[in-house]
Scaffold this motif. Structure first.
Motif, mmCIF file in Angstrom:
data_model
loop_
_atom_site.group_PDB
_atom_site.id
_atom_site.type_symbol
_atom_site.label_atom_id
_atom_site.label_comp_id
_atom_site.label_asym_id
_atom_site.label_seq_id
_atom_site.Cartn_x
_atom_site.Cartn_y
_atom_site.Cartn_z
ATOM 1 N N GLY A 39 0.816 -1.219 0.000
ATOM 2 C CA GLY A 39 0.000 0.000 0.000
ATOM 3 C C GLY A 39 0.844 1.262 0.000
ATOM 4 N N LYS A 40 1.934 1.236 0.774
ATOM 5 C CA LYS A 40 2.834 2.395 0.814
ATOM 6 C C LYS A 40 3.496 2.605 -0.548
ATOM 7 C CE LYS A 40 4.268 2.332 5.712
ATOM 8 N NZ LYS A 40 5.396 1.943 6.585
ATOM 9 N N GLN A 41 3.888 1.494 -1.192
ATOM 10 C CA GLN A 41 4.518 1.622 -2.511
ATOM 11 C C GLN A 41 3.522 2.167 -3.540
ATOM 12 O OE1 GLN A 41 6.369 -2.183 -3.443
ATOM 13 N NE2 GLN A 41 8.274 -1.514 -2.489
ATOM 14 N N ASP A 42 2.282 1.693 -3.459
ATOM 15 C CA ASP A 42 1.249 2.208 -4.369
ATOM 16 C C ASP A 42 1.049 3.709 -4.152
ATOM 17 O OD1 ASP A 42 0.866 -0.289 -5.443
ATOM 18 O OD2 ASP A 42 -0.928 -0.761 -4.280
ATOM 19 N N ALA A 43 1.042 4.112 -2.881
ATOM 20 C CA ALA A 43 0.848 5.532 -2.549
ATOM 21 C C ALA A 43 2.023 6.366 -3.067
ATOM 22 C CB ALA A 43 0.692 5.702 -1.040
ATOM 23 N N LEU A 44 3.223 5.810 -2.955
ATOM 24 C CA LEU A 44 4.424 6.477 -3.459
ATOM 25 C C LEU A 44 4.326 6.714 -4.961
ATOM 26 C CD1 LEU A 44 7.746 4.981 -2.008
ATOM 27 C CD2 LEU A 44 7.295 7.350 -2.570
ATOM 28 N N ARG A 45 3.923 5.657 -5.667
ATOM 29 C CA ARG A 45 3.795 5.714 -7.117
ATOM 30 C C ARG A 45 2.768 6.780 -7.513
ATOM 31 N NH1 ARG A 45 2.496 0.520 -7.769
ATOM 32 N NH2 ARG A 45 4.511 -0.473 -7.964
ATOM 33 N N LEU A 46 1.660 6.761 -6.805
ATOM 34 C CA LEU A 46 0.565 7.703 -7.061
ATOM 35 C C LEU A 46 1.011 9.137 -6.800
ATOM 36 C CD1 LEU A 46 -2.431 7.442 -7.790
ATOM 37 C CD2 LEU A 46 -2.953 7.286 -5.350
ATOM 38 N N SER A 47 1.721 9.331 -5.698
ATOM 39 C CA SER A 47 2.172 10.664 -5.321
ATOM 40 C C SER A 47 3.135 11.234 -6.364
ATOM 41 C CB SER A 47 2.844 10.611 -3.943
ATOM 42 O OG SER A 47 3.259 11.899 -3.562
ATOM 43 N N LEU A 48 4.046 10.388 -6.829
ATOM 44 C CA LEU A 48 4.996 10.819 -7.867
ATOM 45 C C LEU A 48 4.249 11.215 -9.135
ATOM 46 C CD1 LEU A 48 7.781 8.107 -7.427
ATOM 47 C CD2 LEU A 48 8.087 10.571 -7.103
ATOM 48 N N GLN A 49 3.260 10.399 -9.495
ATOM 49 C CA GLN A 49 2.489 10.673 -10.708
ATOM 50 C C GLN A 49 1.714 11.989 -10.577
ATOM 51 O OE1 GLN A 49 -0.733 7.997 -11.543
ATOM 52 N NE2 GLN A 49 -0.656 8.377 -13.736
ATOM 53 N N GLU A 50 1.110 12.193 -9.430
ATOM 54 C CA GLU A 50 0.338 13.428 -9.232
ATOM 55 C C GLU A 50 1.246 14.664 -9.282
ATOM 56 O OE1 GLU A 50 -2.107 12.834 -5.710
ATOM 57 O OE2 GLU A 50 -3.691 11.907 -6.910
ATOM 58 N N GLN A 51 2.433 14.553 -8.693
ATOM 59 C CA GLN A 51 3.371 15.687 -8.746
ATOM 60 C C GLN A 51 3.790 15.976 -10.192
ATOM 61 O OE1 GLN A 51 6.608 15.529 -5.580
ATOM 62 N NE2 GLN A 51 5.489 13.661 -5.096
ATOM 63 N N GLN A 52 4.091 14.908 -10.919
ATOM 64 C CA GLN A 52 4.533 15.090 -12.313
ATOM 65 C C GLN A 52 3.418 15.683 -13.161
ATOM 66 O OE1 GLN A 52 5.861 11.024 -12.708
ATOM 67 N NE2 GLN A 52 8.001 11.593 -12.688
ATOM 68 N N ASP A 57 8.778 19.957 -10.893
ATOM 69 C CA ASP A 57 10.030 19.560 -11.536
ATOM 70 C C ASP A 57 10.885 18.633 -10.680
ATOM 71 O OD1 ASP A 57 9.680 21.269 -13.901
ATOM 72 O OD2 ASP A 57 9.874 22.907 -12.468
ATOM 73 N N ILE A 58 11.011 18.974 -9.391
ATOM 74 C CA ILE A 58 11.811 18.157 -8.466
ATOM 75 C C ILE A 58 10.808 17.420 -7.580
ATOM 76 C CG2 ILE A 58 13.511 18.197 -6.590
ATOM 77 C CD1 ILE A 58 14.392 20.997 -7.755
ATOM 78 N N VAL A 59 10.673 16.120 -7.781
ATOM 79 C CA VAL A 59 9.621 15.381 -7.080
ATOM 80 C C VAL A 59 10.130 14.820 -5.747
ATOM 81 C CG1 VAL A 59 8.323 14.820 -9.167
ATOM 82 C CG2 VAL A 59 10.151 13.280 -8.403
ATOM 83 N N THR A 123 10.744 7.165 -11.687
ATOM 84 C CA THR A 123 10.794 8.469 -12.343
ATOM 85 C C THR A 123 12.207 8.809 -12.797
ATOM 86 O OG1 THR A 123 10.343 10.852 -12.073
ATOM 87 C CG2 THR A 123 11.084 9.682 -10.104
ATOM 88 N N THR A 124 12.298 9.631 -13.836
ATOM 89 C CA THR A 124 13.611 10.101 -14.287
ATOM 90 C C THR A 124 13.871 11.520 -13.781
ATOM 91 O OG1 THR A 124 12.567 10.920 -16.305
ATOM 92 C CG2 THR A 124 13.560 8.726 -16.408
ATOM 93 N N GLN A 125 12.860 12.116 -13.112
ATOM 94 C CA GLN A 125 13.030 13.489 -12.634
ATOM 95 C C GLN A 125 13.924 13.550 -11.397
ATOM 96 O OE1 GLN A 125 8.568 14.325 -13.627
ATOM 97 N NE2 GLN A 125 9.425 16.197 -12.784
ATOM 98 N N PRO A 126 14.500 14.727 -11.118
ATOM 99 C CA PRO A 126 15.285 14.849 -9.887
ATOM 100 C C PRO A 126 14.404 14.552 -8.671
ATOM 101 C CG PRO A 126 15.501 16.814 -11.269
ATOM 102 C CD PRO A 126 14.427 15.984 -11.870
ATOM 103 N N ILE A 127 14.971 13.868 -7.694
ATOM 104 C CA ILE A 127 14.235 13.523 -6.469
ATOM 105 C C ILE A 127 14.849 14.252 -5.281
ATOM 106 C CG2 ILE A 127 13.713 11.665 -4.819
ATOM 107 C CD1 ILE A 127 13.661 9.709 -7.149
#
Length: 346
Positions: A39-52, A57-59, A123-127
């Motif tokens: 669930g945490k990994q799914d939330a992480l994925r979702l959060s990155l997608q929403e930011q992008q 730019d820097i997620v 993601t390929t964006q800066p983290i």
């Protein structure tokens, strides 16, 4: 080609309602065991997608895998007893039940490194990754072992340095230390707080940031802010020394705060994450309001060093509001970016 005015967030973002109670700080998890990990990994994925999708730019991980920006890190250390809790005054503002230091503190294993590796794969964006700063960590504990704030802070700085080096190796581009305590304990900050922070970043090649704010939009913080008068000059006490420090980026609160914008002159030369989004209100800023905050900051920060950001984390807000604010941040930054490029004659 480096992005001009790259946008980012200060840290936390709302968690999905299936993972934790929405609009609540320190909300307990709704899942457990293996389900919680997934669930945490799914939330992480979702959060990155929403930011992008919002144009950030820097997620960041949006702190999806942690309950609290300080204690989640501390929970993984030895020498801390979470059963034996004491009530302490946090940043001289509110009482909280906190764990007790009962012996030497040490880190047995990495805390966020697996999450960082997972984020890097998505993601390929800066983290950017946030860690609690040493002074804010000692302010969120009861110390029954070292009996010295400074001694404990140095121990935490060593531990944070171990974690930071592994986060860098996992592909994190910016490591940020959250130090809201820097706006409260000025003498300590100047005496040893900044030095501790420099110990935490020792040997890092990635960029480093310190986030100093007036806190989440929770009642204890908004009540405290009302007592600060018409001008919030707290930053003035610590900026001269921070300007001389090895920290690359300073992240602070600007929009809707009473921070006199000219205080930014004191950190001229540093990169500055300018908080252009108020996290203490559900009102979504217009892109023009964001742009106006950035234009004011540009009088004191060179354009190539200005990073539009949020004032603080947005965990207590609804996802809809937080998303709207992220979009406004990106759109406002784009307005100013276009203006700067037009002046530059490109």
């Amino acid at each position: 080609m480096k992005t001009l005015l790259p946008t980012s967030t200060a840290g936390s973002l709302p968690k999905p309602s299936w993972l934790a109670q929405p609009e609540t700080l320190w909300s307990p998890w709704k899942l457990q065991g293996e389900e919680l990990i997934v669930g945490k990994q799914d939330a992480l994925r979702l959060s990155l997608q929403e930011q992008q999708q919002a144009g950030i730019d820097i997620v960041s991980d949006g702190e999806q895998t942690r309950q609290h920006f300080v204690t989640t890190f501390i929970e993984h250390l030895s020498g801390v007893d979470f059963e034996n809790r004491q009530t302490v005054r946090i940043r001289n503002r509110y009482d909280a039940s906190v764990p007790t230091i009962v012996g030497p503190v040490s880190r047995q294993k990495p805390v966020f490194v697996e999450d960082a590796k997972f984020s890097r794969q998505q993601t390929t964006q800066p983290i950017k990754w946030a860690l609690p700063g040493p002074m804010t960590m000692i302010d969120t504990l009861y110390d029954d072992h070292y009996k010295s704030r400074e001694k404990l802070a140095w121990e935490f700085a060593k531990i944070l340095n171990q974690e930071a080096k592994e986060l860098e190796a996992a592909g994190v581009d910016i490591i940020q230390f959250d130090e809201p305590a820097f706006n409260v304990f000025f003498d300590d900050v100047n005496d040893w707080g900044i030095a501790c922070l420099e110990r935490a970043i020792e040997g890092l090649k990635c960029e480093t940031a310190v986030h100093i704010c007036y806190g989440y939009g929770i009642k204890a913080n908004t009540d405290w802010k009302k007592t600060l008068g018409s001008e919030w000059r707290q930053y003035e006490e610590i900026f001269p020394k921070l300007q001389q420090s090895n920290i690359d980026i300073i992240s602070l609160e600007c929009h809707n705060s009473r921070v006199p914008i000219e205080l930014l002159e004191l950190i001229r030369g540093k990169k500055v994450m300018v908080g252009a989004i108020d996290v203490a209100t559900n009102t979504i800023e217009t892109p023009e309001e964001v742009a106006e905050t950035l234009r004011k900051a540009l009088q004191f920060v060179d354009a190539d060093k200005l990073y539009p950001c949020t004032n603080c984390g947005m965990a207590p807000l609804s996802r809809q509001v937080a998303n709207g604010k992220l979009r406004a941040l990106a759109a406002g930054a784009q307005i100013v970016r276009d203006e700067l490029l037009a002046i530059g004659g490109h």
